[in-house]
Design a protein around this motif. Sequence first.
Motif, PDB file in Angstrom:
ATOM      1  N   SER A 159       7.814  -1.283  -2.097  1.00 17.72           N
ATOM      2  CA  SER A 159       6.465  -1.690  -2.466  1.00 17.72           C
ATOM      3  C   SER A 159       6.298  -1.669  -3.984  1.00 17.72           C
ATOM      4  CB  SER A 159       5.443  -0.801  -1.755  1.00 17.72           C
ATOM      5  OG  SER A 159       4.126  -1.272  -1.954  1.00 17.72           O
ATOM      6  N   THR A 160       5.224  -1.054  -4.480  1.00 12.19           N
ATOM      7  CA  THR A 160       4.940  -1.076  -5.917  1.00 12.19           C
ATOM      8  C   THR A 160       5.508   0.128  -6.658  1.00 12.19           C
ATOM      9  OG1 THR A 160       2.740  -0.231  -5.320  1.00 12.19           O
ATOM     10  CG2 THR A 160       2.911  -2.565  -5.803  1.00 12.19           C
ATOM     11  N   GLY A 161       6.403   0.873  -6.028  1.00 13.61           N
ATOM     12  CA  GLY A 161       7.205   1.856  -6.748  1.00 13.61           C
ATOM     13  C   GLY A 161       6.793   3.306  -6.639  1.00 13.61           C
ATOM     14  N   GLU A 162       5.706   3.609  -5.946  1.00 15.51           N
ATOM     15  CA  GLU A 162       5.265   4.996  -5.876  1.00 15.51           C
ATOM     16  C   GLU A 162       6.316   5.911  -5.245  1.00 15.51           C
ATOM     17  OE1 GLU A 162       1.460   2.523  -5.903  1.00 15.51           O
ATOM     18  OE2 GLU A 162       3.519   2.347  -5.152  1.00 15.51           O
ATOM     19  N   GLU A 163       6.967   5.427  -4.195  1.00 16.36           N
ATOM     20  CA  GLU A 163       7.997   6.239  -3.540  1.00 16.36           C
ATOM     21  C   GLU A 163       9.198   6.438  -4.453  1.00 16.36           C
ATOM     22  OE1 GLU A 163       9.923   7.456   0.519  1.00 16.36           O
ATOM     23  OE2 GLU A 163       7.852   7.118  -0.049  1.00 16.36           O
ATOM     24  N   PHE A 182       8.559  15.187   1.511  1.00 19.12           N
ATOM     25  CA  PHE A 182       9.274  15.530   0.274  1.00 19.12           C
ATOM     26  C   PHE A 182       9.641  17.008   0.234  1.00 19.12           C
ATOM     27  CE2 PHE A 182       7.098  11.605  -0.729  1.00 19.12           C
ATOM     28  CZ  PHE A 182       8.065  10.903  -1.428  1.00 19.12           C
ATOM     29  N   LEU A 183       8.801  17.846   0.806  1.00 21.45           N
ATOM     30  CA  LEU A 183       9.126  19.259   0.887  1.00 21.45           C
ATOM     31  C   LEU A 183      10.355  19.471   1.767  1.00 21.45           C
ATOM     32  CD1 LEU A 183       8.178  22.039  -0.074  1.00 21.45           C
ATOM     33  CD2 LEU A 183       6.757  22.181   1.982  1.00 21.45           C
ATOM     34  N   ALA A 184      10.445  18.718   2.861  1.00 18.40           N
ATOM     35  CA  ALA A 184      11.613  18.807   3.732  1.00 18.40           C
ATOM     36  C   ALA A 184      12.870  18.316   3.019  1.00 18.40           C
ATOM     37  CB  ALA A 184      11.376  18.004   5.007  1.00 18.40           C
ATOM     38  N   VAL A 236       0.853  -1.181   0.000  1.00 22.21           N
ATOM     39  CA  VAL A 236       0.000   0.000   0.000  1.00 22.21           C
ATOM     40  C   VAL A 236       0.894   1.237   0.000  1.00 22.21           C
ATOM     41  CG1 VAL A 236      -1.727   1.326   1.263  1.00 22.21           C
ATOM     42  CG2 VAL A 236      -1.849  -1.173   1.248  1.00 22.21           C
ATOM     43  N   SER A 237       0.722   2.080  -0.998  1.00 14.94           N
ATOM     44  CA  SER A 237       1.527   3.294  -1.069  1.00 14.94           C
ATOM     45  C   SER A 237       0.825   4.300  -1.953  1.00 14.94           C
ATOM     46  CB  SER A 237       2.929   2.968  -1.620  1.00 14.94           C
ATOM     47  OG  SER A 237       3.771   4.105  -1.513  1.00 14.94           O
ATOM     48  N   GLU A 238       1.414   5.478  -2.089  1.00 18.79           N
ATOM     49  CA  GLU A 238       0.918   6.481  -3.016  1.00 18.79           C
ATOM     50  C   GLU A 238       2.050   7.438  -3.332  1.00 18.79           C
ATOM     51  OE1 GLU A 238      -1.158   9.874  -0.287  1.00 18.79           O
ATOM     52  OE2 GLU A 238      -2.224   7.958  -0.415  1.00 18.79           O
ATOM     53  N   MET A 239       1.959   8.120  -4.450  1.00 18.85           N
ATOM     54  CA  MET A 239       3.033   9.025  -4.844  1.00 18.85           C
ATOM     55  C   MET A 239       3.014  10.280  -3.987  1.00 18.85           C
ATOM     56  SD  MET A 239       3.318   8.539  -8.974  1.00 18.85           S
ATOM     57  CE  MET A 239       4.913   9.369  -8.975  1.00 18.85           C
ATOM     58  N   PHE A 240       4.202  10.711  -3.594  1.00 20.84           N
ATOM     59  CA  PHE A 240       4.394  11.874  -2.730  1.00 20.84           C
ATOM     60  C   PHE A 240       3.555  11.770  -1.464  1.00 20.84           C
ATOM     61  CE2 PHE A 240       5.853  13.305  -6.866  1.00 20.84           C
ATOM     62  CZ  PHE A 240       7.044  13.934  -6.545  1.00 20.84           C
ATOM     63  N   ALA A 300      -2.268  16.271  -6.252  1.00 19.92           N
ATOM     64  CA  ALA A 300      -2.394  17.156  -5.081  1.00 19.92           C
ATOM     65  C   ALA A 300      -1.198  16.983  -4.147  1.00 19.92           C
ATOM     66  CB  ALA A 300      -3.691  16.851  -4.342  1.00 19.92           C
ATOM     67  N   ASN A 301      -0.780  15.748  -3.928  1.00 20.66           N
ATOM     68  CA  ASN A 301       0.401  15.503  -3.093  1.00 20.66           C
ATOM     69  C   ASN A 301       1.634  16.172  -3.688  1.00 20.66           C
ATOM     70  OD1 ASN A 301      -1.093  13.916  -1.354  1.00 20.66           O
ATOM     71  ND2 ASN A 301      -0.314  11.964  -2.116  1.00 20.66           N
ATOM     72  N   TYR A 302       1.822  16.000  -4.986  1.00 19.96           N
ATOM     73  CA  TYR A 302       2.980  16.572  -5.690  1.00 19.96           C
ATOM     74  C   TYR A 302       3.021  18.087  -5.522  1.00 19.96           C
ATOM     75  CZ  TYR A 302       5.521  18.342  -9.801  1.00 19.96           C
ATOM     76  OH  TYR A 302       6.353  19.025 -10.662  1.00 19.96           O
ATOM     77  N   GLN A 303       1.894  18.726  -5.673  1.00 17.36           N
ATOM     78  CA  GLN A 303       1.838  20.183  -5.542  1.00 17.36           C
ATOM     79  C   GLN A 303       2.188  20.623  -4.126  1.00 17.36           C
ATOM     80  OE1 GLN A 303      -2.172  20.727  -6.923  1.00 17.36           O
ATOM     81  NE2 GLN A 303      -1.570  20.950  -9.079  1.00 17.36           N
ATOM     82  N   ARG A 304       1.657  19.891  -3.117  1.00 11.92           N
ATOM     83  CA  ARG A 304       1.960  20.246  -1.727  1.00 11.92           C
ATOM     84  C   ARG A 304       3.409  19.931  -1.360  1.00 11.92           C
ATOM     85  NH1 ARG A 304      -3.313  18.077  -0.871  1.00 11.92           N
ATOM     86  NH2 ARG A 304      -2.439  16.104  -0.137  1.00 11.92           N
TER      87      ARG A 304
END
Length: 284
Positions: A120-124, A95-97, A85-89, A171-175
Motif C-alpha cells: 500500500s502506501t508504505g506504513e507497514e 509486531f510484538l509477536a 488503507v493502512s496505518e503504522m504498527f 500509540a500503536n508503536y508503544q503497544r
Amino acid sequence: MNPNAASLPLPSALSNTEIELRLLMEAIYLRYSYDFRNYTVASQKRRVLHALAQLGLPSISALQEKVLRDPLLFGRLLEFLTIPVSEMFRDPAYFLALRRHVVPILHTYASLKVWVAGCSTGEEVFSLAILLREEGLLSRTQIYATDINPASLEKARQGIFPIESIRGYTANYQRAGGRSSFSDYYTAAYDAARFDPALCADVIFADHSLATDSVFAETQFVSCRNVLIYFNRELQDRALGLFHESLCHRGFLGLGAKESIDFSSYTGRFDAHSQPERIYRKAT
C-alpha cells in the motif's frame, strides 16, 4: 443429445450487477493487464459502486465503456479498486509477536531478505524497518515492498504521512514494544511527518501482482496482511504458493489475525509459529 442433460444442475443465475462486474473485470484485464477477476464479488461490488458514486456515472456498463477509452480514468478507478488503507504498527500484537518469536531466529541469518506484499502506501514497510533497526537487523536486511498501485508505491517511497495520524501511530508503536521515542523517527513540518529516509535506504519498491506475477527472490520473511481477505479461494492459493516458493527452508510468513491458511491447499506446508497473530513457518 446428452441423455443425462435433464438431470444436470442449472448454473446459478447471476444478477445484472454480477454480470456487469464480470465484464468490467475482464475488460480491465484485457485492456490494462490488471487482474481483479479473482477478487471476491463482495469486494468488487463494494469498491465499484463506491467508484460510480464518486465519478458520477450511472452504471457499471457506463464505467466500463469510459475506462476502455480513457487510461486516465482507469488510473482513478485503480485507486478505488485497491483502496490504499493502512496505518503504522497496525495491530500492535502482530509486531510484538515478531519481536518475541521471529526476530531471535532471524538473528541467526547472516543477511536477510524480507518481502512486504501489498505494501500500500508504505506504513507497514516503515513499521518493519523501525522494528528491524531497533532489533539490530536493518543494516543487513533487504526489503522488497510490492503493490499493484503505482500511486501507492510513490507515496510509500516518499515516506510522508499526515501529521494527524501520528498520535495513533505512536500509540500503536508503544503497544508493539517500541524501544525508543517514536518522534525520533520522523520530522514534523506543517501538516505532515517525514520519516527518516535512512529507514528505507535498502528498500526496493516495485510493481508486483499476486494475481499474475511470479516469485522474484528467496526470502526469510514474508509479510502480507489485509490482502488475502479480498481474494477468492483460487487467488488465495496462488498467493500462498508464491509465498511458499519465495521462502527459504523454515522461513516465516506473517498474515496477521484477520487471515489464515486454514482450508487452503497449503495448510500442511506451514507450521503455526505464533497462532493468534497468524505467523507461520514453512514446513516443507
